[in-house]
Scaffold this motif. Structure first.
Motif: not given
Length: 384
Positions: A151, A153-154, A174, A181-184
């Motif tokens: 899915r 890289t996060r 990052t 980099l997406p951050v959740k």
């Protein structure tokens, strides 16, 4: 013979006797220093009408009254500025836990980049998949975890760790990955605790109240029996727990832990702070107040982890975070509020140990003093 009223003749007035000054008896064993101090105390001016004479007579001399507050306040202020500036002027992570759920190649490359950027800055934990990494984050095993799978890289983070922690980890990750980099956020802060500082402010206020309780208790009744002092301390602790729970949990929703848990942890913190300050006053006497200020208010709150994680503390300060009451309370309240009761048992145990340990020490000191007192009295009687 002349008859008439004869004038009365009164006796001349006698001079009123004045008391003659009596010479002050001189004792061979008189202490000139004590006599000088006595005159210095009596030279003080009663600038506040109504102050009882015994209070004025027991007051310190002018030099002591001027110098002691200046030296005490300057020393405490110096320690406060030195500790906080040394700890937080340029905070950097030390062995900050970080999770990685990725292939060996991606994990090794990320770890190498982070180690090159900050040697000894991070400790890495590998997880088999995104679900395991997420569980580690929400149970406060790691504050963030890098996930690289089909899915994409996060970065999974717990916003409940506070904006400063999340921001520093997102920036470091990052840079290590080398691309945006997406951050959740898998565990956000409560809406009423948007900066994550409510736990710190609650703990700081309770520690301050515990310190003031101990100081005022010893000033009002320095010879109060320990059993009565403990009873007063327990009433204060229980009231503090309920008060903070009503304000932080019920009224403001800033402490999302259960009401009973907030009451318990805060009450134990109030008890531990009051007992610790009390035993320091008992051991150090007049120096007990500045010593308690440094230990509880300065070192205790600086190492609590309420502003930044304890992994950002310098090496000389970080060991205190595992033993002092404020840090234990912050860990327990934050764990109960966000991380499925993580660290709650350890926090309760630490706080209870502080309260019981300090009261036990004070009991021992009182017993030792009681045993010495008759001996000292007998010796004095023999000397006389």
């Amino acid at each position: 013979m002349h008859h008439g009223i004869q004038p009365s003749v009164s006796a001349p007035p006698q001079p009123t006797p004045y008391p003659q000054p009596q010479p002050t008896p001189y004792h061979l064993d008189a202490d000139p220093a004590a006599d000088h101090a006595r005159h210095a105390r009596h030279a003080l001016v009663d600038s506040e009408p109504g102050v009882p004479a015994p209070v004025l007579a027991a007051a310190a001399g002018t030099r002591k009254a001027v110098l002691v507050p200046v030296i005490t306040a300057l020393a405490i202020g110096t320690v406060f500025v030195a500790v906080y500036l040394a700890a937080f002027h340029a905070p950097s992570a030390r062995h900050q836990p970080v999770g990685i759920a990725a292939s060996d190649k991606v994990a090794a490359r990320t770890e190498l980049a982070l180690n090159n950027a900050a040697p000894d800055g991070y400790t890495f934990y590998r997880y088999p998949d995104a679900a395991a990494a997420r569980r580690a984050v929400v149970h406060d095993r790691v504050p963030a975890a890098l996930v690289a799978d089909g899915r994409g890289t996060r970065l999974l983070v717990a916003g409940a760790q506070g904006p400063s922690t999340v921001s520093s980890l997102a920036t470091a990750m990052t840079a290590a990955v080398g691309k945006p980099l997406p951050v959740k956020d898998v565990l956000p802060l409560a809406a009423a605790d948007s900066r994550g500082l409510s736990v710190f402010y609650a703990a700081f206020g309770v520690v301050l109240a515990g310190f003031l309780f101990a100081v005022s208790s010893y000033q009002i009744a320095p010879r109060l029996r320990l059993a009565v002092r403990v009873a007063s301390m327990l009433v204060f602790a229980a009231a503090s727990g309920v008060m903070v729970a009503l304000i932080g949990h019920t009224a403001l929703s800033a402490l999302p832990a259960p009401f009973a848990v907030v009451t318990l942890v805060v009450g134990l913190l109030a008890w531990a702070a009051a007992a610790a300050a009390g035993v320091l006053l008992r051991v150090f006497g007049p120096l007990g107040m500045p010593v308690a200020s440094v230990v509880l208010l300065i070192l205790g709150n600086a190492t609590s982890g309420g502003i930044l994680p304890t992994t950002f503390l310098p090496a000389w300060l970080s060991p205190l975070a595992s033993v002092l009451p404020p840090a234990a309370a912050v860990r327990g309240l934050r764990g109960a509020a966000y991380f499925h009761d993580a660290h709650l048992t350890g926090a309760v145990t630490t706080l209870a140990a502080w309260g019981l340990g300090c009261l036990t020490l004070q009991y021992v000191l009182d017993r030792v003093a009681a045993r010495r007192k008759p001996t000292g009295s007998a010796d004095l009687a023999v000397a006389r």
